[in-house]
Scaffold this active site. Sequence first.
Site, PDB file in Angstrom:
ATOM      1  CB  ILE A  36     -10.119  22.928   6.863  1.00  0.00           C
ATOM      2  CG1 ILE A  36     -11.519  23.205   6.324  1.00  0.00           C
ATOM      3  CG2 ILE A  36      -9.178  22.467   5.779  1.00  0.00           C
ATOM      4  CD1 ILE A  36     -11.572  24.431   5.424  1.00  0.00           C
ATOM      5  CE1 TYR A  37     -15.744  23.098   7.614  1.00  0.00           C
ATOM      6  CE2 TYR A  37     -17.211  21.441   8.528  1.00  0.00           C
ATOM      7  CZ  TYR A  37     -16.918  22.367   7.550  1.00  0.00           C
ATOM      8  OH  TYR A  37     -17.789  22.562   6.507  1.00  0.00           O
TER       9      TYR A  37
END
Length: 209
Positions: free
Chosen positions: A53-54
């Site tokens: 999700i970064y």
Amino acid sequence: MSTEYGTWLRDTPLILGMMRLLDHPQLLRAQTLAGWISHQVDQGLDVFDHADIYGDGACERHFGKALATAPGLKQKIRVITKAGIVPGHLDNSRWQTKHYRAEADYLRQAIDGALQRLQLEQIDTFLIHRPDPLMDAGAVARVLEQAVANGKISHIGVSNFLPDQWRRLQQHTSLPLVCNQSELSLARADALFNGQHDAMLCDRLRWLA
């Protein structure tokens, strides 16, 4: 592959988190980022922490492109990555709600996706990013074991798990959970006093604080 507690990251007091990589556009050119990574390795910092999700995967992709320009770096670094959080804008249901997923098929695809984005043959350590109350611990354990057997990952661990949550997973696999990653700061020191730190010590999980 070493799976004994105490040898995993034994000489690594500091891990470099890649969550804010996109905040530094001057690093996003592949060759520039490769040079930065190489400099960190020269300083003794060879472990890099990622998650799917970064930057919605962009941080892993930029990192992978950098490694592709300097293939020799792959043998000098260790990569941790995580999966299991679905942001609201990536929720395919009509609810568009942030939630946690630790389904076997989802994690299998997440491991393959991370390998592709990072352009690695093996991830050193794969973590389940958040506890999923609907997790089928046996099925998830089998996926993680298969990924280790196939050489896709070397170690497994968890992130933001409470003791009973990681123990539910651990009882389904003989592979050791090598770590639990969770927040520690002056404002978030509860884990030092509510038994979580003691539980990690008792269960031989390294705390990635």
